[in-house]
Design a protein around this motif. Structure first.
Motif, PDB file in Angstrom:
ATOM      1  N   GLU A 216     -11.007  10.708  -9.164  1.00  0.00           N
ATOM      2  CA  GLU A 216     -10.911   9.449  -9.968  1.00  0.00           C
ATOM      3  C   GLU A 216      -9.692   8.477 -10.564  1.00  0.00           C
ATOM      4  N   VAL A 217      -9.063   9.532 -11.332  1.00  0.00           N
ATOM      5  CA  VAL A 217      -8.183   9.316 -11.649  1.00  0.00           C
ATOM      6  C   VAL A 217      -7.041   8.910 -10.786  1.00  0.00           C
ATOM      7  N   ARG A 218      -6.809   9.258  -9.616  1.00  0.00           N
ATOM      8  CA  ARG A 218      -6.032   8.469  -8.580  1.00  0.00           C
ATOM      9  C   ARG A 218      -6.097   7.396  -7.891  1.00  0.00           C
ATOM     10  N   GLU A 219      -7.533   7.221  -7.891  1.00  0.00           N
ATOM     11  CA  GLU A 219      -8.045   5.784  -7.851  1.00  0.00           C
ATOM     12  C   GLU A 219      -7.686   4.756  -9.291  1.00  0.00           C
ATOM     13  N   GLN A 220      -7.869   4.968 -10.343  1.00  0.00           N
ATOM     14  CA  GLN A 220      -7.666   4.219 -10.710  1.00  0.00           C
ATOM     15  C   GLN A 220      -6.345   3.814 -11.467  1.00  0.00           C
ATOM     16  N   VAL A 221      -5.525   5.323 -11.454  1.00  0.00           N
ATOM     17  CA  VAL A 221      -3.816   5.032 -11.090  1.00  0.00           C
ATOM     18  C   VAL A 221      -3.580   4.315  -9.877  1.00  0.00           C
ATOM     19  N   ARG A 222      -3.994   3.698  -8.636  1.00  0.00           N
ATOM     20  CA  ARG A 222      -3.931   3.483  -7.685  1.00  0.00           C
ATOM     21  C   ARG A 222      -3.726   1.822  -8.321  1.00  0.00           C
ATOM     22  N   GLN A 223      -4.994   1.734  -8.779  1.00  0.00           N
ATOM     23  CA  GLN A 223      -5.174   0.083  -9.182  1.00  0.00           C
ATOM     24  C   GLN A 223      -4.323  -0.570  -9.707  1.00  0.00           C
ATOM     25  N   MET A 224      -4.833   0.214 -10.812  1.00  0.00           N
ATOM     26  CA  MET A 224      -3.025   0.245 -11.680  1.00  0.00           C
ATOM     27  C   MET A 224      -1.738  -0.167 -11.293  1.00  0.00           C
ATOM     28  N   CYS A 225      -1.086   0.676 -10.334  1.00  0.00           N
ATOM     29  CA  CYS A 225       0.330   0.033  -9.542  1.00  0.00           C
ATOM     30  C   CYS A 225      -0.213  -1.009  -8.773  1.00  0.00           C
TER      31      CYS A 225
ATOM     32  N   ALA B 153       0.751  -1.410  -0.248  1.00  0.00           N
ATOM     33  CA  ALA B 153       0.051  -0.074  -0.027  1.00  0.00           C
ATOM     34  C   ALA B 153       0.593   1.433   0.323  1.00  0.00           C
ATOM     35  N   GLY B 154       2.061   0.914   0.839  1.00  0.00           N
ATOM     36  CA  GLY B 154       3.138   2.135   0.320  1.00  0.00           C
ATOM     37  C   GLY B 154       2.942   2.393  -0.614  1.00  0.00           C
ATOM     38  N   ALA B 155       3.554   1.286  -1.086  1.00  0.00           N
ATOM     39  CA  ALA B 155       4.755   1.678  -2.492  1.00  0.00           C
ATOM     40  C   ALA B 155       3.301   1.996  -3.403  1.00  0.00           C
ATOM     41  N   VAL B 156       2.362   1.409  -3.544  1.00  0.00           N
ATOM     42  CA  VAL B 156       1.120   1.846  -4.357  1.00  0.00           C
ATOM     43  C   VAL B 156       1.123   3.936  -4.185  1.00  0.00           C
ATOM     44  N   GLU B 157       1.048   3.989  -2.762  1.00  0.00           N
ATOM     45  CA  GLU B 157       0.734   5.783  -2.437  1.00  0.00           C
ATOM     46  C   GLU B 157       2.062   6.325  -2.997  1.00  0.00           C
ATOM     47  N   LEU B 158       3.025   5.748  -3.087  1.00  0.00           N
ATOM     48  CA  LEU B 158       4.297   6.279  -3.452  1.00  0.00           C
ATOM     49  C   LEU B 158       4.532   6.271  -5.117  1.00  0.00           C
ATOM     50  N   ASN B 159       3.506   6.041  -6.001  1.00  0.00           N
ATOM     51  CA  ASN B 159       3.662   5.662  -7.088  1.00  0.00           C
ATOM     52  C   ASN B 159       2.250   6.509  -7.539  1.00  0.00           C
ATOM     53  N   VAL B 160       1.306   7.011  -7.087  1.00  0.00           N
ATOM     54  CA  VAL B 160       0.224   7.747  -7.150  1.00  0.00           C
ATOM     55  C   VAL B 160       0.812   9.392  -6.727  1.00  0.00           C
ATOM     56  N   THR B 161       1.344   9.869  -5.802  1.00  0.00           N
ATOM     57  CA  THR B 161       2.115  10.833  -5.542  1.00  0.00           C
ATOM     58  C   THR B 161       3.060  11.062  -6.395  1.00  0.00           C
ATOM     59  N   THR B 162       3.471  10.003  -7.213  1.00  0.00           N
ATOM     60  CA  THR B 162       5.092  10.291  -7.912  1.00  0.00           C
ATOM     61  C   THR B 162       4.448  10.495  -9.174  1.00  0.00           C
ATOM     62  N   TRP B 163       3.379  10.184  -9.490  1.00  0.00           N
ATOM     63  CA  TRP B 163       3.407  10.033 -10.843  1.00  0.00           C
ATOM     64  C   TRP B 163       2.154  11.125 -11.462  1.00  0.00           C
ATOM     65  N   LEU B 164       1.884  11.019 -10.352  1.00  0.00           N
ATOM     66  CA  LEU B 164       0.322  12.389 -10.968  1.00  0.00           C
ATOM     67  C   LEU B 164       0.700  13.776 -10.534  1.00  0.00           C
ATOM     68  N   GLY B 165       0.280  14.752 -11.256  1.00  0.00           N
ATOM     69  CA  GLY B 165      -0.062  16.072 -10.706  1.00  0.00           C
ATOM     70  C   GLY B 165      -0.598  16.893 -10.292  1.00  0.00           C
ATOM     71  N   PRO B 166      -0.721  17.350  -9.521  1.00  0.00           N
ATOM     72  CA  PRO B 166      -1.241  18.112  -8.310  1.00  0.00           C
ATOM     73  C   PRO B 166      -3.091  18.268  -8.531  1.00  0.00           C
ATOM     74  N   GLU B 167      -3.117  18.331 -10.166  1.00  0.00           N
ATOM     75  CA  GLU B 167      -4.775  18.535 -10.064  1.00  0.00           C
ATOM     76  C   GLU B 167      -5.778  16.990 -10.866  1.00  0.00           C
ATOM     77  N   ALA B 168      -4.825  16.087 -10.675  1.00  0.00           N
ATOM     78  CA  ALA B 168      -5.437  14.788 -11.012  1.00  0.00           C
ATOM     79  C   ALA B 168      -6.681  14.481  -9.845  1.00  0.00           C
ATOM     80  N   SER B 169      -7.321  13.812 -10.648  1.00  0.00           N
ATOM     81  CA  SER B 169      -8.898  13.851  -9.420  1.00  0.00           C
ATOM     82  C   SER B 169      -8.224  12.838  -9.456  1.00  0.00           C
TER      83      SER B 169
END
Length: 143
Positions: free
Chosen positions: A45-54, A27-43
């Motif tokens: 919904e997009v954060r959750e999609q990237v979370r699932q992808m990671c 879970a920590g690695a996934v969150e690190l990916n989400v915060t690293t790969w997405l810009g601050p304005e990502a919704s």
């Protein structure tokens, strides 16, 4: 990118991600990916999609066996139109690579998006699609 040596920011990200995975903290690695790969304005919904992808990528990678497929790459051989889109909130390595592509690919253009991270086509798909359509309309002969 052929010959690219990861910079301190990318090395740090990789080390932190690997340490989290080695500790079993998926879970920590996934969150690190989400915060690293997405810009601050990502919704959300997009954060959750990237979370699932990671998460899927981590789980799949753990079960897979990989063989080295390193092959020489000559970017100068690319003849297709190329719009190198990067995000201002991406890691420096990837921004620098995108900026340098027009020097390596004939006719390539670079565009940095001030709102984006590493995944602008997920953050704002309609905007990126419009950019690509306009670019191709300018660079590909009609007919």
């Amino acid at each position: 990118m052929p010959g690219h040596v990861p910079g301190p920011e990318l090395r740090s990200f990789t080390e932190r991600k690997n340490a989290l995975l080695a500790a079993g903290n998926i879970a920590g690695a996934v969150e690190l990916n989400v915060t690293t790969w997405l810009g601050p304005e990502a919704s959300g919904e997009v954060r959750e999609q990237v979370r699932q992808m990671c998460r899927h990528a981590v789980e799949t990678h753990a079960a897979a066996k990989f063989a080295s497929t390193a092959a020489p790459v000559d970017l100068a051989r690319i003849t297709a139109p190329c719009l190198a889109v990067s995000g201002a909130h991406d890691l420096a390595d990837f921004r620098e690579i995108a900026v340098g592509l027009p020097e390596r690919i004939a006719g390539a253009r670079h565009l940095e998006l001030p709102w984006a991270g590493h995944l602008p086509s997920l953050e704002r798909p309609a905007v990126v699609t419009d950019l690509l359509i306009r670019f191709l309309g300018e660079t590909v002969p009609a007919g």
